[in-house]
Design a protein around this motif. Structure first.
Motif, PDB file in Angstrom:
ATOM      1  N   TYR A 234       6.960 -25.128 -24.958  1.00 15.74           N
ATOM      2  CA  TYR A 234       7.299 -25.064 -26.373  1.00 15.74           C
ATOM      3  C   TYR A 234       7.574 -26.428 -26.982  1.00 15.74           C
TER       4      TYR A 234
ATOM      5  N   ASP B 154      10.224 -27.743 -32.169  1.00 17.89           N
ATOM      6  CA  ASP B 154      10.303 -27.046 -33.455  1.00 17.89           C
ATOM      7  C   ASP B 154       9.609 -25.683 -33.431  1.00 17.89           C
ATOM      8  N   ILE B 155       9.485 -25.084 -32.245  1.00 18.78           N
ATOM      9  CA  ILE B 155       8.806 -23.800 -32.105  1.00 18.78           C
ATOM     10  C   ILE B 155       9.345 -22.759 -33.090  1.00 18.78           C
ATOM     11  N   GLU B 156       8.412 -21.978 -33.638  1.00 21.04           N
ATOM     12  CA  GLU B 156       8.765 -20.831 -34.462  1.00 21.04           C
ATOM     13  C   GLU B 156       7.900 -19.672 -33.991  1.00 21.04           C
ATOM     14  N   GLN B 157       8.537 -18.693 -33.369  1.00 22.84           N
ATOM     15  CA  GLN B 157       7.829 -17.525 -32.868  1.00 22.84           C
ATOM     16  C   GLN B 157       8.146 -16.349 -33.770  1.00 22.84           C
ATOM     17  N   THR B 158       7.108 -15.640 -34.203  1.00 24.16           N
ATOM     18  CA  THR B 158       7.279 -14.459 -35.039  1.00 24.16           C
ATOM     19  C   THR B 158       6.752 -13.253 -34.283  1.00 24.16           C
TER      20      THR B 158
ATOM     21  N   ARG C 182      11.970 -16.410 -34.243  1.00 23.77           N
ATOM     22  CA  ARG C 182      12.832 -17.016 -33.233  1.00 23.77           C
ATOM     23  C   ARG C 182      12.567 -18.513 -33.115  1.00 23.77           C
ATOM     24  N   ASN C 183      13.641 -19.272 -32.878  1.00 23.74           N
ATOM     25  CA  ASN C 183      13.521 -20.701 -32.571  1.00 23.74           C
ATOM     26  C   ASN C 183      13.621 -20.870 -31.055  1.00 23.74           C
ATOM     27  N   LEU C 184      13.700 -22.091 -30.592  1.00 25.59           N
ATOM     28  CA  LEU C 184      13.704 -22.373 -29.153  1.00 25.59           C
ATOM     29  C   LEU C 184      14.869 -21.681 -28.450  1.00 25.59           C
ATOM     30  N   ASN C 185      16.062 -21.775 -29.007  1.00 26.87           N
ATOM     31  CA  ASN C 185      17.225 -21.156 -28.383  1.00 26.87           C
ATOM     32  C   ASN C 185      17.104 -19.636 -28.382  1.00 26.87           C
ATOM     33  N   ASP C 186      16.597 -19.068 -29.481  1.00 21.25           N
ATOM     34  CA  ASP C 186      16.392 -17.619 -29.563  1.00 21.25           C
ATOM     35  C   ASP C 186      15.406 -17.142 -28.495  1.00 21.25           C
TER      36      ASP C 186
ATOM     37  N   LYS D 154       3.827 -22.873 -33.058  1.00 21.60           N
ATOM     38  CA  LYS D 154       4.009 -21.570 -33.712  1.00 21.60           C
ATOM     39  C   LYS D 154       3.348 -20.513 -32.843  1.00 21.60           C
TER      40      LYS D 154
END
Length: 133
Positions: free
Chosen positions: A29, A32-36, A49-53, A122
């Motif tokens: 990752y 600045d990852i953004e997972q939807t 979700r961000n990296l921590n999520d 992303k």
């Protein structure tokens, strides 16, 4: 030198399937990852979700599942994006709905991975689960 993003995406799926901890996924990752994850039978509302999520979700998933398998059906590359079509089977570690411990859930996934600097920036998941019965 061009990065083989398709190979990275496939390696990510393999690591996801065999991971022992969430930490194994972090190397894939971008910071600045953004997972939807779009609405499905497990996630009622779209979730970003961000990296921590993602780390927390991975740890939670390992408590719910004994194992998970991914069968990649197709993969495509367009510019900085890899699209993966896969069939997923998860074996439960806890009962879920009508499915007992050791029972299986099955879903059909389409995942879109956008890359930056050789890392997943992303990720969009479209997960279609078979009915829980």
């Amino acid at each position: 030198m061009q990065t083989d993003i398709k190979a990275i995406a496939i390696d990510f799926i393999k690591t996801l399937q065999h991971r022992k901890s969430a930490g194994e996924l972090l190397e894939f990752y971008h910071p600045d990852i953004e997972q939807t994850e779009f609405p499905n039978a497990v996630t009622k509302n779209a979730t970003v979700r961000n990296l921590n999520d993602l780390k927390n979700a991975s740890e939670k998933g390992k408590k719910i599942l004994q194992k998970e398998e991914y069968n990649v059906i197709n993969s495509f590359v367009f510019e900085n994006t890899v699209v993966i079509e896969a069939v997923w089977i998860g074996t439960l570690a806890i009962p879920l709905g009508n499915i007992p411990v050791g029972g299986e859930m099955k879903a059909y996934f389409a995942q879109f991975f956008e890359f930056k600097d050789g890392k997943i920036l992303k990720q969009r998941n479209y997960d279609c689960f078979e009915p829980f019965s």
